[in-house]
Design a protein around this motif. Sequence first.
Motif, mmCIF file in Angstrom:
data_model
loop_
_atom_site.group_PDB
_atom_site.id
_atom_site.type_symbol
_atom_site.label_atom_id
_atom_site.label_comp_id
_atom_site.label_asym_id
_atom_site.label_seq_id
_atom_site.Cartn_x
_atom_site.Cartn_y
_atom_site.Cartn_z
ATOM 1 N N MET A 97 0.956 -1.197 -0.093
ATOM 2 C CA MET A 97 -0.077 0.196 0.100
ATOM 3 C C MET A 97 0.794 1.267 0.092
ATOM 4 N N SER A 98 0.258 2.310 -0.570
ATOM 5 C CA SER A 98 1.010 3.675 -0.423
ATOM 6 C C SER A 98 1.217 4.078 0.887
ATOM 7 N N ILE A 99 1.831 5.182 1.187
ATOM 8 C CA ILE A 99 1.938 5.791 2.448
ATOM 9 C C ILE A 99 0.774 6.476 2.923
ATOM 10 N N TYR A 100 -0.104 6.858 1.852
ATOM 11 C CA TYR A 100 -1.383 7.549 2.003
ATOM 12 C C TYR A 100 -2.317 6.572 2.746
ATOM 13 N N GLU A 101 -2.331 5.386 1.912
ATOM 14 C CA GLU A 101 -3.230 4.240 2.181
ATOM 15 C C GLU A 101 -2.784 3.660 3.533
ATOM 16 N N ASN A 102 -1.415 3.568 3.937
ATOM 17 C CA ASN A 102 -1.190 3.124 5.203
ATOM 18 C C ASN A 102 -1.700 3.768 6.181
ATOM 19 N N LEU A 103 -1.507 5.447 6.264
ATOM 20 C CA LEU A 103 -2.225 6.353 7.047
ATOM 21 C C LEU A 103 -3.732 5.942 7.276
ATOM 22 N N GLN A 104 -4.351 5.755 6.114
ATOM 23 C CA GLN A 104 -5.756 5.696 6.152
ATOM 24 C C GLN A 104 -6.033 4.496 6.928
ATOM 25 N N MET A 105 -5.064 3.380 6.543
ATOM 26 C CA MET A 105 -5.425 2.203 7.601
ATOM 27 C C MET A 105 -5.545 2.173 8.834
ATOM 28 N N GLY A 106 -4.324 3.185 9.367
ATOM 29 C CA GLY A 106 -3.989 3.323 10.692
ATOM 30 C C GLY A 106 -5.369 3.912 11.494
ATOM 31 N N ALA A 107 -6.273 4.486 10.515
ATOM 32 C CA ALA A 107 -7.432 5.261 11.226
ATOM 33 C C ALA A 107 -8.721 4.583 10.895
ATOM 34 N N TYR A 108 -8.575 3.283 10.608
ATOM 35 C CA TYR A 108 -9.694 2.565 10.164
ATOM 36 C C TYR A 108 -10.881 2.379 11.049
ATOM 37 N N THR A 109 -10.683 2.599 12.198
ATOM 38 C CA THR A 109 -11.736 2.402 13.469
ATOM 39 C C THR A 109 -12.337 3.828 13.610
ATOM 40 N N ARG A 110 -11.920 4.857 12.988
ATOM 41 C CA ARG A 110 -12.491 6.116 13.130
ATOM 42 C C ARG A 110 -13.413 6.607 11.972
#
Length: 240
Positions: A97-110
Amino acid sequence: MSENILKIQGLKVAYGGIKAVKGIDLEVNKGELVTLIGANGAGKTTTLKAITGTLPDCSVEGVISYMGQPLKGQHSFQLVQQKLAMVPEGRGVFTRMSIYENLQMGAYTRNDKAGVDADIEKWFTVFPRLKERASQLAGTLSGGEQQMLAMARALMCHPTLLLLDEPSMGLSPIMVQKIFEVIRDVSKQGITILLVEQNAKLALQAADRGYVMDSGSLIMTGNAEDMLHDPRVQAAYLGE
Ligand code: ATP
């Protein structure tokens, strides 16, 4: 009275015949930055893996409680839902995954999209290299860049407890300073941190309290400032 966020009681871990952790008690209170230091093979990573339930098939005894509830066999996504985040040794970013997608994944509970976007922008300001490479696949980043991304991704869920395994490993001196600045900032914001580190000096300088682990046992604990000035710690772990 201080509130326990993490409490480990009588933890024993054995990989077959190898006793890696031999019955340890450890506590991290709300808002504290606690460091666990010790030589290679002391059992530090094994202790973190016992907390997150990511040990391979091996014998585990003892009780680990997070915010007063025993942790037992939760999946990593359930831990993130409970706001317990870990940055493992070797980073563990989603390489495809891209950097951006990794950061979005980190927030998937929000589900506050505007807040998530604002946090991504905040991390891009802290780590401009991530912004320059936002669409690059995480697996193609350098070790230091992956470390920045792993930290930022873990923090995207606004954790109550952050577990860090050797965040300075493999980084250039400048990056080590930067990562420790971020760790201090995050701690000041009130996030509780358990930091495993080989770089005992930096870890004790940043921490409120410390534990020293040796051959699977905790042999010393105390105020981090006092430990920095303890001749036994200086001789064995600070190279002084
Ligand atoms: P380092 O600072 O070198 O990462 P550490 O303090 O984190 O060391 P651990 O990785 O917890 O130490 O290892 C503790 C002991 O358990 C070591 O003797 C190690 O060889 C052993 N060990 C760790 N993982 C396994 C495994 N999967 N199978 C067998 N033995 C293991």
